[in-house]
Design a protein around this motif. Sequence first.
Motif, PDB file in Angstrom:
ATOM      1  N   VAL A 163       0.853  -1.188   0.000  1.00  0.00           N
ATOM      2  CA  VAL A 163       0.000   0.000   0.000  1.00  0.00           C
ATOM      3  C   VAL A 163       0.890   1.241   0.000  1.00  0.00           C
ATOM      4  CG1 VAL A 163      -2.006  -1.050   1.112  1.00  0.00           C
ATOM      5  CG2 VAL A 163      -0.185  -0.071   2.519  1.00  0.00           C
ATOM      6  N   TYR A 164       0.301   2.344  -0.484  1.00  0.00           N
ATOM      7  CA  TYR A 164       1.044   3.598  -0.625  1.00  0.00           C
ATOM      8  C   TYR A 164       0.146   4.762  -0.197  1.00  0.00           C
ATOM      9  CZ  TYR A 164       4.214   0.832  -3.553  1.00  0.00           C
ATOM     10  OH  TYR A 164       5.093  -0.123  -4.014  1.00  0.00           O
ATOM     11  N   ILE A 165       0.754   5.935  -0.116  1.00  0.00           N
ATOM     12  CA  ILE A 165       0.019   7.168   0.135  1.00  0.00           C
ATOM     13  C   ILE A 165       0.109   8.035  -1.108  1.00  0.00           C
ATOM     14  CG2 ILE A 165      -0.185   9.242   1.562  1.00  0.00           C
ATOM     15  CD1 ILE A 165      -0.792   6.678   3.069  1.00  0.00           C
ATOM     16  N   ASP A 166      -1.048   8.472  -1.640  1.00  0.00           N
ATOM     17  CA  ASP A 166      -1.016   9.318  -2.839  1.00  0.00           C
ATOM     18  C   ASP A 166      -0.821  10.782  -2.465  1.00  0.00           C
ATOM     19  OD1 ASP A 166      -3.467  10.317  -1.981  1.00  0.00           O
ATOM     20  OD2 ASP A 166      -4.646   9.243  -3.475  1.00  0.00           O
ATOM     21  N   ASP A 167      -0.814  11.661  -3.456  1.00  0.00           N
ATOM     22  CA  ASP A 167      -0.544  13.082  -3.227  1.00  0.00           C
ATOM     23  C   ASP A 167      -1.607  13.749  -2.362  1.00  0.00           C
ATOM     24  OD1 ASP A 167       1.730  12.821  -4.684  1.00  0.00           O
ATOM     25  OD2 ASP A 167       0.992  13.835  -6.490  1.00  0.00           O
ATOM     26  N   ALA A 168      -2.799  13.150  -2.309  1.00  0.00           N
ATOM     27  CA  ALA A 168      -3.887  13.707  -1.497  1.00  0.00           C
ATOM     28  C   ALA A 168      -3.891  13.133  -0.077  1.00  0.00           C
ATOM     29  CB  ALA A 168      -5.229  13.443  -2.167  1.00  0.00           C
ATOM     30  N   GLY A 169      -2.905  12.270   0.221  1.00  0.00           N
ATOM     31  CA  GLY A 169      -2.829  11.685   1.549  1.00  0.00           C
ATOM     32  C   GLY A 169      -3.678  10.443   1.730  1.00  0.00           C
ATOM     33  N   GLN A 170      -4.243   9.924   0.644  1.00  0.00           N
ATOM     34  CA  GLN A 170      -5.101   8.743   0.716  1.00  0.00           C
ATOM     35  C   GLN A 170      -4.283   7.465   0.497  1.00  0.00           C
ATOM     36  OE1 GLN A 170      -8.480   9.054   1.520  1.00  0.00           O
ATOM     37  NE2 GLN A 170      -7.795  11.169   1.852  1.00  0.00           N
ATOM     38  N   VAL A 171      -4.719   6.404   1.146  1.00  0.00           N
ATOM     39  CA  VAL A 171      -4.065   5.106   0.967  1.00  0.00           C
ATOM     40  C   VAL A 171      -4.506   4.497  -0.364  1.00  0.00           C
ATOM     41  CG1 VAL A 171      -3.812   2.764   1.874  1.00  0.00           C
ATOM     42  CG2 VAL A 171      -3.892   4.705   3.447  1.00  0.00           C
ATOM     43  N   VAL A 172      -3.543   4.044  -1.153  1.00  0.00           N
ATOM     44  CA  VAL A 172      -3.850   3.378  -2.420  1.00  0.00           C
ATOM     45  C   VAL A 172      -3.149   2.021  -2.442  1.00  0.00           C
ATOM     46  CG1 VAL A 172      -4.212   5.490  -3.738  1.00  0.00           C
ATOM     47  CG2 VAL A 172      -1.924   4.520  -3.604  1.00  0.00           C
ATOM     48  N   LYS A 173      -3.789   1.066  -3.087  1.00  0.00           N
ATOM     49  CA  LYS A 173      -3.209  -0.275  -3.189  1.00  0.00           C
ATOM     50  C   LYS A 173      -2.116  -0.300  -4.256  1.00  0.00           C
ATOM     51  CE  LYS A 173      -7.587  -2.450  -1.889  1.00  0.00           C
ATOM     52  NZ  LYS A 173      -8.723  -3.300  -2.349  1.00  0.00           N
ATOM     53  N   GLY A 174      -1.034  -1.009  -3.940  1.00  0.00           N
ATOM     54  CA  GLY A 174       0.056  -1.177  -4.891  1.00  0.00           C
ATOM     55  C   GLY A 174      -0.133  -2.432  -5.728  1.00  0.00           C
ATOM     56  N   THR A 175       0.865  -2.714  -6.550  1.00  0.00           N
ATOM     57  CA  THR A 175       0.784  -3.841  -7.480  1.00  0.00           C
ATOM     58  C   THR A 175       0.525  -5.164  -6.780  1.00  0.00           C
ATOM     59  OG1 THR A 175       2.261  -2.747  -9.060  1.00  0.00           O
ATOM     60  CG2 THR A 175       2.035  -5.122  -9.249  1.00  0.00           C
ATOM     61  N   ALA A 176       1.286  -5.452  -5.734  1.00  0.00           N
ATOM     62  CA  ALA A 176       1.186  -6.756  -5.081  1.00  0.00           C
ATOM     63  C   ALA A 176      -0.222  -7.038  -4.578  1.00  0.00           C
ATOM     64  CB  ALA A 176       2.191  -6.837  -3.930  1.00  0.00           C
ATOM     65  N   VAL A 177      -0.845  -6.059  -3.959  1.00  0.00           N
ATOM     66  CA  VAL A 177      -2.194  -6.243  -3.420  1.00  0.00           C
ATOM     67  C   VAL A 177      -3.215  -6.313  -4.550  1.00  0.00           C
ATOM     68  CG1 VAL A 177      -4.007  -5.221  -1.991  1.00  0.00           C
ATOM     69  CG2 VAL A 177      -1.631  -5.165  -1.215  1.00  0.00           C
ATOM     70  N   ARG A 178      -3.104  -5.418  -5.525  1.00  0.00           N
ATOM     71  CA  ARG A 178      -4.057  -5.414  -6.647  1.00  0.00           C
ATOM     72  C   ARG A 178      -4.042  -6.753  -7.393  1.00  0.00           C
ATOM     73  NH1 ARG A 178      -5.106   0.164  -9.069  1.00  0.00           N
ATOM     74  NH2 ARG A 178      -4.477   1.637  -7.457  1.00  0.00           N
ATOM     75  N   VAL A 179      -2.840  -7.227  -7.725  1.00  0.00           N
ATOM     76  CA  VAL A 179      -2.728  -8.477  -8.479  1.00  0.00           C
ATOM     77  C   VAL A 179      -3.197  -9.658  -7.643  1.00  0.00           C
ATOM     78  CG1 VAL A 179      -1.076 -10.092  -9.502  1.00  0.00           C
ATOM     79  CG2 VAL A 179      -0.917  -7.652 -10.021  1.00  0.00           C
ATOM     80  N   SER A 180      -2.856  -9.660  -6.352  1.00  0.00           N
ATOM     81  CA  SER A 180      -3.305 -10.755  -5.486  1.00  0.00           C
ATOM     82  C   SER A 180      -4.821 -10.829  -5.436  1.00  0.00           C
ATOM     83  CB  SER A 180      -2.738 -10.576  -4.076  1.00  0.00           C
ATOM     84  OG  SER A 180      -1.324 -10.679  -4.082  1.00  0.00           O
ATOM     85  N   GLU A 181      -5.473  -9.686  -5.360  1.00  0.00           N
ATOM     86  CA  GLU A 181      -6.941  -9.665  -5.318  1.00  0.00           C
ATOM     87  C   GLU A 181      -7.536 -10.126  -6.641  1.00  0.00           C
ATOM     88  OE1 GLU A 181      -7.572  -6.132  -1.974  1.00  0.00           O
ATOM     89  OE2 GLU A 181      -7.833  -5.671  -4.108  1.00  0.00           O
ATOM     90  N   VAL A 182      -6.936  -9.695  -7.758  1.00  0.00           N
ATOM     91  CA  VAL A 182      -7.418 -10.121  -9.077  1.00  0.00           C
ATOM     92  C   VAL A 182      -7.296 -11.637  -9.230  1.00  0.00           C
ATOM     93  CG1 VAL A 182      -6.822 -10.112 -11.539  1.00  0.00           C
ATOM     94  CG2 VAL A 182      -7.065  -7.954 -10.319  1.00  0.00           C
ATOM     95  N   LEU A 183      -6.131 -12.178  -8.876  1.00  0.00           N
ATOM     96  CA  LEU A 183      -5.907 -13.613  -9.055  1.00  0.00           C
ATOM     97  C   LEU A 183      -6.674 -14.453  -8.032  1.00  0.00           C
ATOM     98  CD1 LEU A 183      -2.112 -13.690 -10.000  1.00  0.00           C
ATOM     99  CD2 LEU A 183      -4.116 -13.730 -11.494  1.00  0.00           C
ATOM    100  N   TRP A 184      -6.958 -13.888  -6.881  1.00  0.00           N
ATOM    101  CA  TRP A 184      -7.808 -14.569  -5.898  1.00  0.00           C
ATOM    102  C   TRP A 184      -9.214 -14.768  -6.479  1.00  0.00           C
ATOM    103  CZ3 TRP A 184     -12.061 -12.683  -2.888  1.00  0.00           C
ATOM    104  CH2 TRP A 184     -12.457 -13.516  -1.833  1.00  0.00           C
ATOM    105  N   GLU A 185      -9.739 -13.724  -7.129  1.00  0.00           N
ATOM    106  CA  GLU A 185     -11.045 -13.834  -7.779  1.00  0.00           C
ATOM    107  C   GLU A 185     -10.995 -14.868  -8.898  1.00  0.00           C
ATOM    108  OE1 GLU A 185     -13.868 -12.656  -6.998  1.00  0.00           O
ATOM    109  OE2 GLU A 185     -13.434 -11.025  -5.579  1.00  0.00           O
TER     110      GLU A 185
END
Length: 374
Positions: free
Chosen positions: A54-76
Amino acid sequence: MSSKKKSVISQASPHTIKKFELIEEYIKSWAEKLLLTGSCNGLIFIDCMCNSGVYIDDAGQVVKGTAVRVSEVLWEMARTYTDNNIHIYLNDKDKARVDELKKHLPQDERNFKIVTSCSDAHELLLTIGPQLYGTGKFHYFLLYDPYDATIDWKALLPFFRNWGEVMINHMVSDPVRAITSAKKRTTKAKYENTYLEDFEKLVPYGSDKVAYEARVEEIINYLKGTRRYYVSAFPFYNTQNSLVYNLIHCTSDKEGFKLYKKSAWKVFGAQSSTKHSAENRQLSFDFFGEITEEEDESCLHVIDIAKYLQRSFRGRKQVSLDEMWELLDNHPIFPSEGFRNEIKSDLTDFFDAKIEQIVNSETGKKETVISFSS
């Protein structure tokens, strides 16, 4: 948020978030296409430099990175294609980041496993690489995403020689910015190992990003052996329109090559990079009716695809659409899928091409053809 937390969770710039989106978009299409064919027993995804997930974007919000996004896609995918097995390897040399990553990952299932590790990337790849020769009908995808211009080609070699795909983040901004001022022996060795060239021969490259890009492609073409191989690289620019890195996709599968181009243009909003440029350019024409404006090769648009097709088929009558799309199939940047209606529209609006239906004299069936003006 504590100072310790801030050091574990990195800041993500807009172009970095676009990289996350592109990889996620591609992996979703890649996995579905492979699992639908029935010729693939399962998937192996490897991210050997995954950060904290996970990361913090320019607005201070938490965003998912590659590892989490891909894991969720492949889990589905694993829950949909229950007869296939999916294995994910996630690694980072920073234990605190790996510990944070684990908090955001989906749970293992019968046919879905995530293995996390904390080591240098090359150690993981030197362990996994030799195992690929016995993976049978498992199809793998390796993401190699270093924080600077560091590429360990020895560790990558088995991945180029087996059935699968490799994606490399080539941090071209690193040598462009720093190679001429490099003094430390370790820094010079990094560039020598990345570009497989003596440092003295690299210094003249200076700030010529094209030279570094060409050198990396030369190395890939050498390492892949005698197989037919497809390489496509898309540049990522920051908000100041400075090139940061190229995301290079390497595969022996033409369908994967086509999918990556389609995914990139989709994520970039019908253009070939994250660079900010005018989408509706003022077009001028020369005496022969050709667009004379110099195109920006660092950020191409659909009009540039149409222009390329006009040049390629100039004067040809009744070119089948299949032939036209096949030409784009093999282009390193232009997509052959996803933007067909827009391409045909630009061809007829700006290049006086004519689209019509005819009856094929050999098959007796109707087909759509396009005629290009001289």
